[in-house]
Design a protein around this motif. Structure first.
Motif, short mmCIF file in Angstrom:
data_model
loop_
_atom_site.label_atom_id
_atom_site.label_comp_id
_atom_site.label_asym_id
_atom_site.label_seq_id
_atom_site.Cartn_x
_atom_site.Cartn_y
_atom_site.Cartn_z
N PRO A 113 0.90 -1.34 -0.04
CA PRO A 113 0.04 -0.17 0.00
C PRO A 113 0.93 1.25 -0.07
CG PRO A 113 0.17 -0.71 2.08
CD PRO A 113 0.91 -1.89 1.47
N LEU A 114 0.17 2.29 -0.48
CA LEU A 114 0.99 3.64 -0.85
C LEU A 114 -0.13 4.70 -0.37
CD1 LEU A 114 3.61 5.19 -2.75
CD2 LEU A 114 1.76 6.41 -2.42
N VAL A 115 -0.16 5.34 0.50
CA VAL A 115 -1.03 6.41 0.89
C VAL A 115 -0.51 7.69 0.64
CG1 VAL A 115 -3.07 7.34 2.68
CG2 VAL A 115 -2.36 4.70 2.03
N PHE A 116 -1.18 8.83 0.24
CA PHE A 116 -0.73 10.09 0.14
C PHE A 116 -1.76 11.21 0.73
CE2 PHE A 116 0.09 14.18 -2.18
CZ PHE A 116 1.18 14.54 -1.57
N TRP A 117 -1.54 12.03 1.75
CA TRP A 117 -2.31 13.29 2.03
C TRP A 117 -1.39 14.35 1.77
CZ3 TRP A 117 -1.49 16.87 5.57
CH2 TRP A 117 -2.63 18.00 5.89
N ASN A 118 -2.15 15.68 1.43
CA ASN A 118 -1.34 16.76 1.37
C ASN A 118 -2.42 18.00 1.65
OD1 ASN A 118 -0.53 19.48 -0.55
ND2 ASN A 118 1.12 18.05 -0.53
N SER A 119 -1.80 19.01 2.31
CA SER A 119 -2.42 20.17 2.96
C SER A 119 -3.24 20.74 1.76
CB SER A 119 -1.75 20.97 3.72
OG SER A 119 -0.49 21.66 3.00
N HIS A 120 -2.75 20.91 0.61
CA HIS A 120 -3.26 21.53 -0.56
C HIS A 120 -4.42 20.65 -1.25
CE1 HIS A 120 -0.28 24.61 0.26
NE2 HIS A 120 0.54 24.00 -0.17
N PHE A 121 -4.97 19.58 -0.60
CA PHE A 121 -5.91 18.91 -1.31
C PHE A 121 -7.33 19.71 -1.47
CE2 PHE A 121 -4.50 14.30 -0.65
CZ PHE A 121 -3.66 14.30 -1.93
N ALA A 174 -7.57 15.93 -7.84
CA ALA A 174 -8.17 14.96 -8.82
C ALA A 174 -7.03 14.42 -9.74
CB ALA A 174 -9.07 15.87 -9.83
N CYS A 175 -6.07 15.10 -9.68
CA CYS A 175 -4.99 14.73 -10.53
C CYS A 175 -4.16 13.50 -9.61
CB CYS A 175 -3.83 15.85 -10.79
SG CYS A 175 -2.11 15.38 -11.58
N VAL A 176 -4.11 13.69 -8.50
CA VAL A 176 -3.30 12.61 -7.52
C VAL A 176 -4.31 11.40 -7.53
CG1 VAL A 176 -2.70 12.16 -5.24
CG2 VAL A 176 -2.18 14.34 -6.08
N GLU A 177 -5.58 11.66 -7.75
CA GLU A 177 -6.47 10.65 -7.64
C GLU A 177 -6.32 9.80 -8.72
OE1 GLU A 177 -10.12 12.34 -6.55
OE2 GLU A 177 -10.00 11.89 -4.83
N GLN A 178 -6.16 10.50 -9.97
CA GLN A 178 -5.76 9.87 -11.09
C GLN A 178 -4.68 9.08 -11.32
OE1 GLN A 178 -3.63 10.79 -14.01
NE2 GLN A 178 -4.36 9.20 -15.12
#
Length: 349
Positions: free
Chosen positions: A292-300, A307-311
């Motif tokens: 697994p790899l999970v990403f979170w960013n304060s600029h979400f 949407a780009c990250v989700e793609q």
């Protein structure tokens, strides 16, 4: 046990010792970039990156990747993005952890070469970013030997440690302290979890996280039923999700911050009679290499960026991408950086 019962292992080990000690020439240390720099606004406005190195977590056990059980409630409720097609560099921590931070890719990785050259943290630190490694596992496998390190201490907190292991909540306490330091500096903090390390899965989570029962309160997992074994392992993922969620909540009040979680390798849970991990990569089942790899960013809150990250999360990646992704997240300009290997480069531009 294999090394004891197969006589060939003695000769193989002896030959490798002679080769490594007397036949290989000593490698000089290789600096990948003598003068990396912080790029653009990062040189003025400090940012914080927290990297969570998971342990023995399987991607297919994350509900955020489609698992039928709700094991990742926090990841989903807090808006993090889960990547569903990520391959590990190895099937054991001793290989995967140094490999994932190395400039070398999986096919060319050699521990003796990687040990004698910069890794991602070295380059990031040389650019002026404050780097801290916080360990709750056996060690950083050499990755952190040139950066500030808070070593694993099984006696640090009697409420969270039993003298041999600590629950991963110990990392949250250390992270909280680190976030209060140097808030005006660019920083990257690495948390190395004990995660889902077996066979004592039941020791990886406090009793209140035993969501799936009956579990397997024993290291002799071969004596537990399939249901007990899966329940126990899934509880470790529930607890990992809690740790990730707590990290995100801490960072929600930190301007320009991000969190990247990635596991070092997966785990076999009895499929085809295989347990644990460490198989030769060419023979290893997907359960040991699909992580697994999970990403979170304060600029979400920027919907176009998220949407780009989700793609991107639906595309195939591997530990080979981590080096450049970390340099990108910390806004480092370096001659060692390859933009096409940076998972999030397309989304930043």
């Amino acid at each position: 046990m294999v090394k004891y019962i197969i006589p060939y292992a003695f000769y193989d080990s002896a030959a490798k010792y002679v080769r490594n000690t007397y036949l290989y020439a000593e490698l000089p240390y290789r600096v990948l970039d003598e003068s990396p720099v912080l790029a653009g606004d990062a040189a003025v406005e400090p940012h914080t990156t927290v990297v969570v190195v998971g342990e023995t977590a399987r991607a297919d056990k994350f509900a955020s990747n489609g698992y039928y059980r709700q094991t990742t409630r926090n990841i989903e409720s807090l808006g993090a993005v889960s990547f569903s097609h990520v391959e590990s560099c190895g099937t054991a921590t001793a290989v995967s952890v140094p490999c994932m931070f190395s400039r070398l890719n999986r096919e060319e990785y050699e521990s003796r070469v990687a040990d004698k050259q910069d890794n991602a943290l070295d380059v990031i630190q040389r650019a002026g970013v404050n780097v801290t490694w916080i360990d709750n596992n056996s060690s950083c496998k050499g990755v952190c030997k040139r950066v500030e390190t808070i070593e694993f201490d099984p006696t640090r907190d009697p409420n969270l440690c039993n003298g041999e292991f600590c629950f991963d909540q110990i990392l949250l306490n250390e992270l909280r302290s680190e976030l209060q330091k140097k808030p005006d500096q660019n920083r990257i903090i690495v948390l190395h979890m004990i995660g889902s390390h077996g066979p004592t899965y039941y020791l990886r989570y406090p009793p209140e996280f035993a969501r799936f029962l009956p579990d397997c309160p024993s290291s002799d997992i071969q004596h537990c039923s399939e249901e007990q074994l899966i329940n126990t392992y899934d509880n470790t993922i529930v607890y990992t999700d809690y740790i990730i969620g707590q990290v995100i909540e801490m960072l929600s009040d930190v301007p320009d911050s991000s969190m990247l979680y990635v596991s070092d390798h997966g785990e076999s849970l009895g499929e085809n009679g295989i347990f644990l991990h460490g198989f030769p990569y060419s023979l290893a089942p997907e359960a040991q290499t699909h992580v697994p790899l999970v990403f979170w960013n304060s600029h979400f809150d920027n919907t176009q960026f998220k949407a780009c990250v989700e793609q991107r999360s639906q595309q195939p990646f591997s530990h080979d991408n981590l080096y450049d992704t970390l340099l990108g997240l910390t806004h480092i300009t370096s001659r060692s950086y390859q933009s096409d290997m940076d998972i999030f480069q397309a989304c930043r531009t």
